[in-house]
Structures are given as C-alpha cells and as structure tokens.
Design an enzyme around this catalytic site. Sequence first.
Site, mmCIF file in Angstrom:
data_model
loop_
_atom_site.group_PDB
_atom_site.id
_atom_site.type_symbol
_atom_site.label_atom_id
_atom_site.label_comp_id
_atom_site.label_asym_id
_atom_site.label_seq_id
_atom_site.Cartn_x
_atom_site.Cartn_y
_atom_site.Cartn_z
ATOM 1 N N LYS A 1 0.843 -1.209 0.000
ATOM 2 C CA LYS A 1 0.000 0.000 0.000
ATOM 3 C C LYS A 1 0.872 1.250 0.000
ATOM 4 O O LYS A 1 0.683 2.157 -0.814
ATOM 5 C CB LYS A 1 -0.898 0.008 1.239
ATOM 6 C CG LYS A 1 -1.578 1.353 1.529
ATOM 7 C CD LYS A 1 -2.521 1.324 2.706
ATOM 8 C CE LYS A 1 -1.875 1.608 4.008
ATOM 9 N NZ LYS A 1 -1.547 2.999 4.301
ATOM 10 N N ARG B 1 -2.097 15.055 12.085
ATOM 11 C CA ARG B 1 -1.277 14.682 10.925
ATOM 12 C C ARG B 1 -0.817 15.977 10.251
ATOM 13 O O ARG B 1 -1.360 16.398 9.247
ATOM 14 C CB ARG B 1 -2.050 13.801 9.945
ATOM 15 C CG ARG B 1 -2.489 12.464 10.498
ATOM 16 C CD ARG B 1 -1.387 11.545 10.952
ATOM 17 N NE ARG B 1 -0.639 10.903 9.906
ATOM 18 C CZ ARG B 1 -0.997 9.732 9.339
ATOM 19 N NH1 ARG B 1 -2.107 9.162 9.715
ATOM 20 N NH2 ARG B 1 -0.275 9.189 8.402
ATOM 21 N N ASP C 1 4.289 1.168 12.267
ATOM 22 C CA ASP C 1 3.120 0.429 11.783
ATOM 23 C C ASP C 1 3.067 -0.986 12.350
ATOM 24 O O ASP C 1 1.998 -1.599 12.382
ATOM 25 C CB ASP C 1 3.110 0.364 10.253
ATOM 26 C CG ASP C 1 2.900 1.732 9.646
ATOM 27 O OD1 ASP C 1 3.107 1.880 8.429
ATOM 28 O OD2 ASP C 1 2.554 2.665 10.395
ATOM 29 N N ARG D 1 -8.524 -1.023 4.185
ATOM 30 C CA ARG D 1 -7.678 0.017 3.619
ATOM 31 C C ARG D 1 -6.287 -0.539 3.296
ATOM 32 O O ARG D 1 -5.620 -0.073 2.384
ATOM 33 C CB ARG D 1 -7.533 1.190 4.598
ATOM 34 C CG ARG D 1 -8.753 2.070 4.744
ATOM 35 C CD ARG D 1 -8.426 3.280 5.605
ATOM 36 N NE ARG D 1 -7.157 3.848 5.191
ATOM 37 C CZ ARG D 1 -6.210 4.255 6.046
ATOM 38 N NH1 ARG D 1 -6.399 4.130 7.351
ATOM 39 N NH2 ARG D 1 -5.084 4.768 5.611
HETATM 40 C C1 EPZ Z 1 3.728 7.137 6.164
HETATM 41 O O1 EPZ Z 1 2.853 8.118 6.680
HETATM 42 C C2 EPZ Z 1 2.914 5.852 6.096
HETATM 43 N N1 EPZ Z 1 1.766 6.069 5.206
HETATM 44 C C3 EPZ Z 1 2.410 5.492 7.495
HETATM 45 O O2 EPZ Z 1 1.718 4.251 7.401
HETATM 46 C C4 EPZ Z 1 3.627 5.306 8.409
HETATM 47 O O3 EPZ Z 1 3.177 5.040 9.730
HETATM 48 C C5 EPZ Z 1 4.474 6.597 8.407
HETATM 49 O O4 EPZ Z 1 4.846 6.923 7.054
HETATM 50 C C6 EPZ Z 1 5.739 6.450 9.231
HETATM 51 O O5 EPZ Z 1 6.509 5.405 8.726
HETATM 52 C C7 EPZ Z 1 1.963 6.031 3.860
HETATM 53 O O6 EPZ Z 1 3.063 5.836 3.377
HETATM 54 C C8 EPZ Z 1 0.748 6.235 3.016
HETATM 55 P P1 EPZ Z 1 5.387 10.695 8.228
HETATM 56 P P2 EPZ Z 1 3.275 9.682 6.671
HETATM 57 O O7 EPZ Z 1 5.191 11.946 7.459
HETATM 58 O O8 EPZ Z 1 4.080 9.975 5.481
HETATM 59 C C9 EPZ Z 1 5.280 14.006 11.570
HETATM 60 C C10 EPZ Z 1 -0.091 2.767 7.663
HETATM 61 O O9 EPZ Z 1 -0.614 2.231 8.656
HETATM 62 N N2 EPZ Z 1 5.111 14.981 10.479
HETATM 63 O O10 EPZ Z 1 6.634 9.896 8.051
HETATM 64 O O11 EPZ Z 1 2.048 10.477 6.900
HETATM 65 C C11 EPZ Z 1 4.048 13.138 11.762
HETATM 66 O O12 EPZ Z 1 3.094 13.789 12.560
HETATM 67 C C12 EPZ Z 1 0.311 4.231 7.728
HETATM 68 O O13 EPZ Z 1 0.157 2.185 6.575
HETATM 69 C C13 EPZ Z 1 5.186 16.346 10.750
HETATM 70 O O14 EPZ Z 1 5.376 16.753 11.891
HETATM 71 O O15 EPZ Z 1 4.163 9.722 7.976
HETATM 72 C C14 EPZ Z 1 4.619 11.909 12.426
HETATM 73 O O16 EPZ Z 1 4.750 12.163 13.812
HETATM 74 C C15 EPZ Z 1 0.004 4.858 9.088
HETATM 75 N N3 EPZ Z 1 5.019 17.226 9.734
HETATM 76 C C16 EPZ Z 1 6.020 11.788 11.816
HETATM 77 O O17 EPZ Z 1 6.318 13.060 11.232
HETATM 78 C C17 EPZ Z 1 4.794 16.829 8.442
HETATM 79 O O18 EPZ Z 1 4.662 17.690 7.542
HETATM 80 C C18 EPZ Z 1 6.145 10.752 10.734
HETATM 81 O O19 EPZ Z 1 5.155 11.029 9.779
HETATM 82 C C19 EPZ Z 1 4.724 15.436 8.184
HETATM 83 C C20 EPZ Z 1 4.884 14.538 9.208
#
Ligand code: EPZ
Length: 421
Positions: A22, A121, A305, A397
Amino acid sequence: MSIWRVQGGYPLEGSLTIQGAKNAVLPVLAAAILTGCETELTNVPALRDVEASLEILRQLGCVVQRQGGTVAIDSRNVTGCRIPRELTGQMRSSIVFLGAILARCGQARIAMPGGCELGPRPVDLHLAAMEALGAEVRVEQGEIVCRAPGLTGGTVHLALPSVGATENAMIAACAARGETILTGAAKEPEIVELQGFLRVLGADVEGAGTSVIKIRGMRPVRHALWRVMPDRIVGATMLCACACAGGDLELRGLDPAHVGSVAEELAAMGAQLDAGTRRLRIRCGGRLRGGRTIVTEPYPGFPTDAQPLMMAASLKAAGRTTFVENIFDHRYRQAAHFAAMGADIRLDGRRAVVTGVERLRGARVEAEDLRGGAALIIAGLGAEGETEILDRGHVARGYEGFDRVLSALGGHIKIDPARQE
Ligand code: EPZ
C-alpha cells in the site's frame, strides 16, 4: 461496517505470497501524472486506499483501467488540479498528490488532511518543501493552495524524516529547473521504490535509501511499466499472526531485510526464523518470552506500523514487554481492546508496558485504526473462544482479503455485515 469473527486456538500453517505494498503504490500512483504518459502497474493490491487514489486520478482527468492486479493510467489529459474534501476525507494520505499536481499543473488545491486515529497529521514539512522549490503556499478555508508557474531546484531540508514529505519533494523536484538536493530524507524501502519508478518515468534521481537524495529533472517517456514491491507491513503482520496463533508459515516474495527489525524481536522472543532469497519462514510453538523493549523509529528502526502487531504478539509472552511509540501521538488505541480480552497493559505517555498473561479470552472489541484493527484480529487467533471485531472499514484500507488469507492458512475467521444498531 462489518464484524470480523475470529475463533482462537487454530495454528497457522502453509505458505503465502505477500500482497503489493500500500505505502509503495500510493506515491507511485501520484507520480504517474507527472508527465503525460501511459503507465502500467502490476501487483497492485485490491485496497480501499488504492481505489480512492484511482478515483482521484480520474477526477484529475486521467483514464484509469483496472484488471485484477494490473492498473493502466493514461495521464496525457490531466485537466484538474484540485482534490476536494470528499476525496481527502476518504484517504488522509492524499497529501502525497500535492507535489505531482503542482509539478504537472503549476498549481494545486487540496483539502487539508484532518487529524486521524493516530493523532494530528501535520503537513508543515510538505508545505515547506514546496516553498523551498519556489511555490507560493497558503491555506485558506481548510484547503492547501499552491501556485508555482515554474519550480526551481535547490536545497530542501526536512527537519523530520517524513516519508510523505520526502515523496512529495522527490516528485515535485522532477519538474524543477536545475538540481535539487533533498537532505534529512526518509530512508524507507518505499522511498527507494519511488526512486525506481521515477527513473522509469525518465527522471534523474539518486540517493534514495539515504538521507540525501539528488534530483536533476527528467526526460519524459511515453510508456512506463512498474511492478509494486511486496508490503513489508503485511509481512510483519503475518509474522506476528504466527506468533499469536502458533504454527509454521512461509512468506514468499518479501525481502527479509525489509522486516529485519520485526523478525529480530520475534526471534529474541523465541520464534524460529529462517530467511532465504525473497522468502522468510517462521515457526512458533509454545509460549514466547517477553523481556524486550521495542522502540519505534524511522527505518531501519522498528516500524511504528508494526507496533500494534508486535503488541498483539507480546500479550501472552512470559514476562514484561515495553513499547516506546516515538512516531505518532495516539497509537495505543488498541490497548483498551486488548485489555477487554484479558491482556495486562499499562500506558504511560509514549510508553506501554505489557505483562504477559497465560491466556486471552474472546471478547467484543472495535478496530479504531488500520493496524490496530489487524492487531485485534491476530490477537483473536490466540484467544480462547470467539473474538468479535467491529470494523468501520479500517482493515480493508491496507489488507487484501485478510479473512481469505488467514482462512487458507488454517485460521477460523469470517466477516459478517454488521447489524445496523
Ligand atoms: C507514512 O505516513 C505511512 N503512510 C504510514 O503508514 C507510516 O506510519 C508513516 O509513514 C511512518 O513510517 C503512507 O506511506 C501512506 P510521516 P506519513 O510523514 O508519510 C510528523 C499505515 O498504517 N510529520 O513519516 O504520513 C508526523 O506527525 C500508515 O500504513 C510532521 O510533523 O508519515 C509523524 O509524527 C500509518 N510534519 C512523523 O512526522 C509533516 O509535515 C512521521 O510522519 C509530516 C509529518
């Protein structure tokens, strides 16, 4: 809404090929609109988030056809640059379209992805990356509005190794004039996959898998063909399912290195792991041992995850297992439901301490997010009696035919449409 009914007490035996990922296919679907070309993707999983992404592509003007695991996208006539709230509401990660729409159309308008089950998020890193590439960015009436008649390469630094922000920056930078150096980049395998797909599209990208990625524009092609990598979190889910139910499973197609941190923890708990080329065997008999401290970190650390899934595997392990969730603020929502099954879990901010119990009992619980829902299902495999999991569409999902997969391996599980209460 549906109800998963899981009968505990049946070990999992056999082999399975892990579905397409995914979190690899979503950014690839977004990148497919970068240039007007015909893309054919294979090994695309049948997931709600994929269907939502295909709908977004159609709304942007692409012609999209799906035949089983093959998806054909003709992006020669992208006419739209907006993703309305009703579509971002279906899939929070629609933010991954931002860079691609901005690169292709010179502007983008995307409804803010609201907070979700895992906590807020934020998208500040995504927006800062677009600004660093020369875009004007503002948020008005809950929508992200970006304008960039032309993107200009430069240095883009991510304060946090955000997976999505790294993907957005890589995709947008392909359309920027000159070289872009992206520092502080995420190193997840899905980033390396995206680099591979961007190269097939004609982009000059290198460094994915490290914290410094260089992008030097692209020479568009007319046809692109790409096979989606196996889903490492589904692989981790099946390893933890075997830990919950006991048995002997062989996972095929998966790169064992992509679940290395999860396999390492399970081996330390007493599971037997044997890795080969694109295959991984796990055997679990008897009670596992706790005593570990599992800390979630960006790749190659232990994946957030897999935290709910490993928690399910630890519920009956002898001794204490401590979890530290560093990535998301609200990722222990499954704990209360595990407790309803007889688990002993103490929460304290980012920490959760699980004291293994001798047995779990089936109970009526609820899936509050995607991985928490999967964790409740696999915990039910190791509980006495029937566990009923109420699911408002979370599991579908990310898991393709999860009931069929587990049943084919000896699990006693079925899905009922929920009575409308
Ligand atoms: C990706 O989400 C994955 N989703 C998530 O998988 C996964 O948990 C996550 O990466 C971490 O590995 C997809 O790839 C579609 P991040 P993403 O931006 O990109 C903070 C699943 O179950 N952050 O790496 O949204 C954020 O709040 C899902 O498959 C900011 O502060 O995650 C978090 O604490 C859940 N500002 C951390 O960074 C931003 O602009 C990591 O988030 C962006 C993120």
